[in-house]
Design an enzyme around this catalytic site. Structure first.
Site, short mmCIF file in Angstrom:
data_model
loop_
_atom_site.label_atom_id
_atom_site.label_comp_id
_atom_site.label_asym_id
_atom_site.label_seq_id
_atom_site.Cartn_x
_atom_site.Cartn_y
_atom_site.Cartn_z
N PRO A 10 0.77 -1.24 0.00
CA PRO A 10 0.00 0.00 0.00
C PRO A 10 0.81 1.29 0.00
O PRO A 10 1.86 1.36 0.63
CB PRO A 10 -0.85 -0.11 1.27
CG PRO A 10 -0.15 -1.09 2.13
CD PRO A 10 0.50 -2.07 1.18
N ASN A 11 0.27 2.27 -0.73
CA ASN A 11 0.82 3.63 -0.82
C ASN A 11 2.08 3.73 -1.68
O ASN A 11 2.52 4.83 -1.98
CB ASN A 11 1.10 4.20 0.58
CG ASN A 11 -0.14 4.18 1.45
OD1 ASN A 11 -1.16 4.75 1.07
ND2 ASN A 11 -0.08 3.47 2.56
N ARG A 18 5.37 10.78 -2.29
CA ARG A 18 5.03 10.42 -0.91
C ARG A 18 6.24 10.62 0.01
O ARG A 18 7.25 9.95 -0.13
CB ARG A 18 4.60 8.95 -0.87
CG ARG A 18 4.41 8.40 0.52
CD ARG A 18 4.41 6.88 0.50
NE ARG A 18 4.17 6.39 1.86
CZ ARG A 18 4.36 5.14 2.23
NH1 ARG A 18 4.81 4.25 1.38
NH2 ARG A 18 4.13 4.79 3.47
N TYR A 23 11.23 8.49 1.47
CA TYR A 23 11.18 7.50 0.39
C TYR A 23 11.85 7.97 -0.90
O TYR A 23 11.90 7.21 -1.88
CB TYR A 23 9.74 7.10 0.12
CG TYR A 23 9.06 6.50 1.33
CD1 TYR A 23 8.10 7.23 2.03
CD2 TYR A 23 9.40 5.24 1.78
CE1 TYR A 23 7.49 6.69 3.17
CE2 TYR A 23 8.80 4.70 2.91
CZ TYR A 23 7.85 5.43 3.60
OH TYR A 23 7.26 4.90 4.73
N ASN A 72 8.03 -5.73 -1.14
CA ASN A 72 7.95 -4.60 -0.22
C ASN A 72 6.50 -4.54 0.23
O ASN A 72 5.66 -3.96 -0.44
CB ASN A 72 8.35 -3.29 -0.89
CG ASN A 72 8.34 -2.13 0.10
OD1 ASN A 72 7.76 -2.23 1.18
ND2 ASN A 72 8.97 -1.04 -0.28
N ALA A 75 3.04 -1.19 4.72
CA ALA A 75 2.44 -1.26 6.06
C ALA A 75 1.95 -2.66 6.42
O ALA A 75 1.90 -3.01 7.61
CB ALA A 75 1.31 -0.26 6.16
N ASP A 85 1.08 -16.03 6.30
CA ASP A 85 0.62 -17.39 6.01
C ASP A 85 0.71 -17.72 4.52
O ASP A 85 1.05 -18.83 4.14
CB ASP A 85 -0.83 -17.58 6.50
CG ASP A 85 -0.92 -17.66 8.02
OD1 ASP A 85 -2.04 -17.50 8.55
OD2 ASP A 85 0.13 -17.85 8.67
N GLU A 96 12.64 -9.80 1.41
CA GLU A 96 11.82 -8.71 1.96
C GLU A 96 12.62 -7.42 1.80
O GLU A 96 13.78 -7.35 2.18
CB GLU A 96 11.53 -8.97 3.45
CG GLU A 96 10.82 -7.82 4.16
CD GLU A 96 10.69 -8.04 5.67
OE1 GLU A 96 10.31 -7.09 6.37
OE2 GLU A 96 11.00 -9.16 6.14
N HIS A 98 12.63 -3.06 2.08
CA HIS A 98 12.07 -1.76 2.51
C HIS A 98 12.96 -0.65 1.99
O HIS A 98 14.19 -0.75 2.09
CB HIS A 98 11.99 -1.70 4.03
CG HIS A 98 11.15 -2.79 4.62
ND1 HIS A 98 9.78 -2.77 4.59
CD2 HIS A 98 11.50 -3.96 5.20
CE1 HIS A 98 9.32 -3.87 5.15
NE2 HIS A 98 10.35 -4.61 5.52
N ILE A 99 12.34 0.40 1.46
CA ILE A 99 13.10 1.54 0.93
C ILE A 99 13.82 2.25 2.07
O ILE A 99 15.00 2.61 1.96
CB ILE A 99 12.13 2.50 0.21
CG1 ILE A 99 11.52 1.81 -1.01
CG2 ILE A 99 12.82 3.80 -0.18
CD1 ILE A 99 10.32 2.52 -1.59
N SER A 100 13.13 2.44 3.18
CA SER A 100 13.71 3.11 4.36
C SER A 100 14.27 2.07 5.32
O SER A 100 13.93 0.89 5.25
CB SER A 100 12.63 3.93 5.07
OG SER A 100 11.63 3.06 5.60
N ARG A 105 13.32 3.77 12.49
CA ARG A 105 12.11 4.58 12.50
C ARG A 105 11.31 4.31 13.77
O ARG A 105 11.77 3.63 14.68
CB ARG A 105 11.30 4.32 11.23
CG ARG A 105 12.10 4.68 9.96
CD ARG A 105 11.28 4.47 8.72
NE ARG A 105 10.06 5.28 8.75
CZ ARG A 105 9.11 5.17 7.82
NH1 ARG A 105 9.24 4.30 6.84
NH2 ARG A 105 8.02 5.91 7.88
C1 DHK Z 1 7.10 1.41 3.18
C2 DHK Z 1 5.99 1.74 3.90
O1 DHK Z 1 4.88 2.09 3.29
C3 DHK Z 1 5.97 1.75 5.35
O2 DHK Z 1 4.74 1.32 5.87
C4 DHK Z 1 7.08 0.93 5.90
C5 DHK Z 1 8.28 0.83 3.79
C6 DHK Z 1 8.39 1.15 5.20
C7 DHK Z 1 9.54 1.16 3.03
O3 DHK Z 1 10.51 1.70 3.62
O4 DHK Z 1 9.61 0.83 1.84
O5 DHK Z 1 7.24 1.17 7.15
#
Ligand code: DHK
Length: 143
Positions: A10-11, A18, A23, A72, A75, A85, A96, A98-100, A105
């Site tokens: 999401p997002n 964003r 990010y 990725n 959330a 699952d 797995e 994550h960009i950040s 955090r």
């Molecule tokens: C992206 C998100 O949307 C957050 O919910 C995560 C992750 C971090 C990212 O760093 O790609 O916490």
């Protein structure tokens, strides 16, 4: 040749606009182009969804048709047992991503359900983490 599934939660469709201080300014379309460039002849299935149901269905599709998963979960990383699952059923390598750096955090971003099943975890490389993950996946699949 089975594709590498690159799944985004999401997002992330808002990537580039964003919270650029967290990010960055690279868009998801640019990320996809970087991944396909590094993958070369290896097929890639690149998806983004804001829906937990759809993300789980994409994992199910990868179980039947994919060689590896780079995910990725955004959330859903910290909320979805259903996603965990689903990933448990995947027979291949899971990266797995994550960009950040989630561990630097707020505490709500520290406990990942996905890390309980992932082969490898990477965080904090920015958008550049995606092509790095593709190279790592190609090496893993070749091994
Ligand atoms: C992206 C998100 O949307 C957050 O919910 C995560 C992750 C971090 C990212 O760093 O790609 O916490």
């Amino acid at each position: 040749m089975k594709p590498i599934y690159i799944l985004n939660g999401p997002n992330l469709n808002r990537l580039g606009k964003r919270e650029p201080e967290i990010y960055g300014t690279t868009t998801l379309a640019e990320v996809e182009a970087m991944c396909r460039d590094v993958a070369g002849a290896h097929p890639v299935a690149f998806h983004q969804t804001n829906s937990e149901e759809r993300l789980i269905e994409l994992v199910h599709e990868a179980i039947d048709e994919g060689a590896g998963i780079i995910i990725n979960p955004a959330a859903f990383t910290f909320t979805s047992l259903a996603l965990l699952d689903a990933l448990k059923m995947f027979p291949g390598p899971i990266i797995e991503l994550h960009i950040s750096n989630i561990h630097r955090r707020e505490p709500i971003y520290h406990r990942s359900y996905v890390s309980m099943v992932a082969t490898s975890v990477m965080a904090g490389f920015g958008a550049a983490g995606y092509p790095i993950a593709v190279r790592a996946m190609l090496a893993r699949l070749a091994a």
